[in-house]
Design an enzyme around this catalytic site. Structure first.
Site, PDB file in Angstrom:
ATOM      1  N   HIS A  99       2.900  27.310  21.899  1.00  0.00           N
ATOM      2  CA  HIS A  99       3.940  26.777  22.784  1.00  0.00           C
ATOM      3  C   HIS A  99       4.696  27.920  23.451  1.00  0.00           C
ATOM      4  O   HIS A  99       5.483  28.622  22.812  1.00  0.00           O
ATOM      5  CB  HIS A  99       4.924  25.892  22.006  1.00  0.00           C
ATOM      6  CG  HIS A  99       5.877  25.167  22.909  1.00  0.00           C
ATOM      7  ND1 HIS A  99       5.842  23.803  23.085  1.00  0.00           N
ATOM      8  CD2 HIS A  99       6.863  25.621  23.712  1.00  0.00           C
ATOM      9  CE1 HIS A  99       6.782  23.454  23.957  1.00  0.00           C
ATOM     10  NE2 HIS A  99       7.412  24.541  24.353  1.00  0.00           N
TER      11      HIS A  99
ATOM     12  N   HIS B  94       6.182  29.551  27.598  1.00  0.00           N
ATOM     13  CA  HIS B  94       6.447  29.328  29.033  1.00  0.00           C
ATOM     14  C   HIS B  94       6.201  30.640  29.773  1.00  0.00           C
ATOM     15  O   HIS B  94       7.116  31.437  29.959  1.00  0.00           O
ATOM     16  CB  HIS B  94       7.885  28.841  29.255  1.00  0.00           C
ATOM     17  CG  HIS B  94       8.113  27.477  28.685  1.00  0.00           C
ATOM     18  ND1 HIS B  94       8.046  26.333  29.451  1.00  0.00           N
ATOM     19  CD2 HIS B  94       8.341  27.067  27.419  1.00  0.00           C
ATOM     20  CE1 HIS B  94       8.254  25.272  28.673  1.00  0.00           C
ATOM     21  NE2 HIS B  94       8.442  25.696  27.432  1.00  0.00           N
TER      22      HIS B  94
ATOM     23  N   GLN C  68       8.982  19.713  34.203  1.00  0.00           N
ATOM     24  CA  GLN C  68      10.260  20.157  33.621  1.00  0.00           C
ATOM     25  C   GLN C  68      11.436  19.232  33.974  1.00  0.00           C
ATOM     26  O   GLN C  68      12.283  18.957  33.136  1.00  0.00           O
ATOM     27  CB  GLN C  68      10.565  21.584  34.107  1.00  0.00           C
ATOM     28  CG  GLN C  68      11.932  22.120  33.768  1.00  0.00           C
ATOM     29  CD  GLN C  68      12.046  22.618  32.337  1.00  0.00           C
ATOM     30  OE1 GLN C  68      11.495  23.659  31.982  1.00  0.00           O
ATOM     31  NE2 GLN C  68      12.750  21.868  31.512  1.00  0.00           N
TER      32      GLN C  68
ATOM     33  N   HIS D  88       6.822  18.091  25.312  1.00  0.00           N
ATOM     34  CA  HIS D  88       8.141  18.458  24.821  1.00  0.00           C
ATOM     35  C   HIS D  88       8.762  17.126  24.405  1.00  0.00           C
ATOM     36  O   HIS D  88       8.971  16.260  25.247  1.00  0.00           O
ATOM     37  CB  HIS D  88       8.995  19.078  25.933  1.00  0.00           C
ATOM     38  CG  HIS D  88       8.674  20.501  26.234  1.00  0.00           C
ATOM     39  ND1 HIS D  88       7.485  20.902  26.765  1.00  0.00           N
ATOM     40  CD2 HIS D  88       9.418  21.639  26.073  1.00  0.00           C
ATOM     41  CE1 HIS D  88       7.503  22.220  26.918  1.00  0.00           C
ATOM     42  NE2 HIS D  88       8.651  22.694  26.503  1.00  0.00           N
TER      43      HIS D  88
ATOM     44  N   GLU E 204      13.567  17.012  22.217  1.00  0.00           N
ATOM     45  CA  GLU E 204      14.236  18.308  22.053  1.00  0.00           C
ATOM     46  C   GLU E 204      15.721  18.090  22.322  1.00  0.00           C
ATOM     47  O   GLU E 204      16.266  18.456  23.362  1.00  0.00           O
ATOM     48  CB  GLU E 204      13.660  19.361  23.008  1.00  0.00           C
ATOM     49  CG  GLU E 204      14.213  20.763  22.725  1.00  0.00           C
ATOM     50  CD  GLU E 204      13.751  21.817  23.717  1.00  0.00           C
ATOM     51  OE1 GLU E 204      13.069  21.459  24.694  1.00  0.00           O
ATOM     52  OE2 GLU E 204      14.096  22.993  23.515  1.00  0.00           O
TER      53      GLU E 204
ATOM     54  N   ASP F 106       7.762  29.702  22.244  1.00  0.00           N
ATOM     55  CA  ASP F 106       8.484  29.056  23.348  1.00  0.00           C
ATOM     56  C   ASP F 106       8.914  30.021  24.448  1.00  0.00           C
ATOM     57  O   ASP F 106       8.557  29.831  25.602  1.00  0.00           O
ATOM     58  CB  ASP F 106       9.691  28.262  22.816  1.00  0.00           C
ATOM     59  CG  ASP F 106      10.091  27.096  23.725  1.00  0.00           C
ATOM     60  OD1 ASP F 106       9.465  26.926  24.773  1.00  0.00           O
ATOM     61  OD2 ASP F 106      11.026  26.361  23.367  1.00  0.00           O
TER      62      ASP F 106
ATOM     63  N   TRP G 191      16.221  30.757  28.782  1.00  0.00           N
ATOM     64  CA  TRP G 191      16.598  30.062  27.555  1.00  0.00           C
ATOM     65  C   TRP G 191      16.773  31.002  26.365  1.00  0.00           C
ATOM     66  O   TRP G 191      17.390  30.659  25.378  1.00  0.00           O
ATOM     67  CB  TRP G 191      15.532  29.009  27.192  1.00  0.00           C
ATOM     68  CG  TRP G 191      15.409  27.948  28.228  1.00  0.00           C
ATOM     69  CD1 TRP G 191      16.178  26.826  28.342  1.00  0.00           C
ATOM     70  CD2 TRP G 191      14.486  27.913  29.319  1.00  0.00           C
ATOM     71  NE1 TRP G 191      15.783  26.104  29.442  1.00  0.00           N
ATOM     72  CE2 TRP G 191      14.753  26.740  30.057  1.00  0.00           C
ATOM     73  CE3 TRP G 191      13.455  28.753  29.764  1.00  0.00           C
ATOM     74  CZ2 TRP G 191      14.040  26.382  31.201  1.00  0.00           C
ATOM     75  CZ3 TRP G 191      12.742  28.406  30.886  1.00  0.00           C
ATOM     76  CH2 TRP G 191      13.036  27.236  31.605  1.00  0.00           C
TER      77      TRP G 191
HETATM   78 ZN   LIG Z   1       9.000  24.674  25.690  1.00  0.00          ZN
END
Ligand SMILES: [Zn+2]
Length: 424
Positions: free
Chosen positions: A56, A58, A151, A209, A212, A308, A314
């Site tokens: 996982h 990005h 997203q 996802h 979350e 992630d 993030w």
């Molecule tokens: Zn993610």
């Protein structure tokens, strides 16, 4: 004459073995192989493991920390909003360049397979164009799987659904989604059903996802398990994050987990990110927001650790080291029994490989000749030390080397060299 011989290493299961490589395959694994090889790696006393796998990530956003500015609140929602600006500012070339640089880091850490979600929200789909280019460029040394990830929501964004389909048509490998971000619970559930049907029609894996959030009423994983079972997607379906499960009522969870197990849905918590982003609306006590890892594993559900984010809107840290991920997961999930500590290593190697469906993974005859030699005696020590990757082999070729992490002391009466390995 073999192409490569890795001698004297200790495998994750504790066996001592030599590994012989011909071309891009493992030709033999045996306690002692007496044969010539073009290249020999002496792994005596060191751990030899199959490569790390990140299920996982990005990659379209990686190494963009501070662009266009830093995430001041540290929340998921500010991160999404910042990324919403950046994805329209970044050029394809910039995203490719950052991703390739990240892949260099990954290779040096023995991380040779990554499943990356790719944002399909903007109509220009520059993110998808960039990541497809990266997937081709890194193919000789790193397996990159791409997930079509809406997203801003499948339905919440005006062209959300169309763009997921366009991305899949362009060659993206996996169906993604974000049900908890849709406008209503009903829309979220409908998006799960829709996406599972798309995955079934196209014969693709699905990785959402999912939930979350700290909202215990976010129960989209229940719908995911139901749709996966209805459509026969078991074994190629994954719920990522599942953080709401941390806050759910225990009675409800006692019904939910067997349904997830029965459906064959895997779970990917992302401990670095979950511990940083969740619980931000709490005063005290602050929830940890990690899903129920040991409880799922006890029912036979495949649970891997994902990374992630690295240096993006993030998450302001990260080094492409899956042992950092395992280390954090071990702490937050309190996996401190010796079996559980060792399992944390298995999660970032074998379990992750199984979840993303990697072919030819492992250290057995006939498998792809990809492996990592670590400056540690065993898997638990590797998690404790997060040590140097002394050598990394990808598809039969040595692609990276690092020096040992020894220190040197200048204290009278004490040893000059210090190693932090248990055995000295
Ligand atoms: Zn993610």
């Amino acid at each position: 004459m073999f192409d490569l011989l890795v001698k004297g290493g200790t495998l994750p299961d504790g066996r001592m073995a030599d590994i012989a490589v011909s071309g891009d395959r493992i030709a033999e694994v045996a306690p002692k192989i007496d044969a010539e090889a073009r290249e020999v790696i002496d792994a005596t006393g060191d751990l030899v493991a199959p490569p790390f796998v990140d299920p996982h990530f990005h990659m379209d956003a990686t190494l963009s920390y501070g662009l266009p500015r830093v995430n001041a609140s540290g929340t998921l929602l500010e991160g999404i909003s910042l990324w919403g600006e950046l994805r329209d500012l970044a050029t394809v070339d910039e995203m490719v360049e950052r991703a390739l640089r990240y892949c260099d880091w990954a290779v040096s850490m023995g991380l040779l397979a990554v499943r990356s979600h790719v944002d399909t929200t903007p109509d220009h789909l520059n993110t998808v164009t960039a990541m497809l280019e990266v997937r081709e460029k890194v193919k000789p040394y790193l397996d990159l799987q791409l997930v079509a990830f809406p997203q801003d929501g499948l339905y919440r964004a005006p062209t959300g659904r169309d763009n997921v389909i366009r991305a899949l048509d362009m060659g993206v490998d996996v169906v993604g989604g974000i049900p908890h971000f849709e406008r209503t619970m009903q829309d979220g559930a409908a998006s799960v059903r829709d996406l599972c049907e798309i995955a079934a029609e196209r014969g693709l894996p699905i990785d959402l996802h999912c939930d979350e959030t700290d909202d215990p009423h976010s129960r989209h994983v229940e719908t995911l398990a139901y749709e996966v079972q209805r459509l026969g997607l078991g074994g190629r379906a994954t719920g990522s994050h599942l953080t709401s499960m941390h806050s759910m009522d225990n009675y409800y969870v006692s019904k939910l987990l067997p349904l997830i197990a029965e459906a064959g849905v895997a779970a990917i918590p992302n401990p670095l990110i979950n511990i940083v982003l969740q619980g931000r609306h709490d005063t005290f006590p602050k929830r940890r927001g990690l899903t129920r890892v040991k409880e799922m594993q006890a029912l036979g559900i495949d649970v891997g650790w994902g990374q992630d984010c690295v240096l993006d809107p993030w998450y302001s840290l990260g080094t492409a080291d899956m042992l950092d991920v395992a280390f954090m997961g071990l702490h937050v999930a309190q996996m401190t029994h010796p079996d559980e500590m060792a399992r944390c290593f298995t999660m970032v190697t074998e379990t992750n490989a199984k979840i993303i469906g990697l072919d030819g993974y492992g250290l057995a005859k006939g498998c792809t000749a990809s492996l990592v030699v670590l400056d540690a005696a065993d898997p638990t020590e590797a998690v404790r030390l997060r040590p140097s990757r002394l050598a990394v082999v990808s598809k039969g070729k040595v692609v990276s080397r690092s020096a040992r992490g020894d220190g040197s002391l200048t204290i009278p009466g004490r040893p000059e060299a210090v190693r932090r390995r248990r055995g000295g």
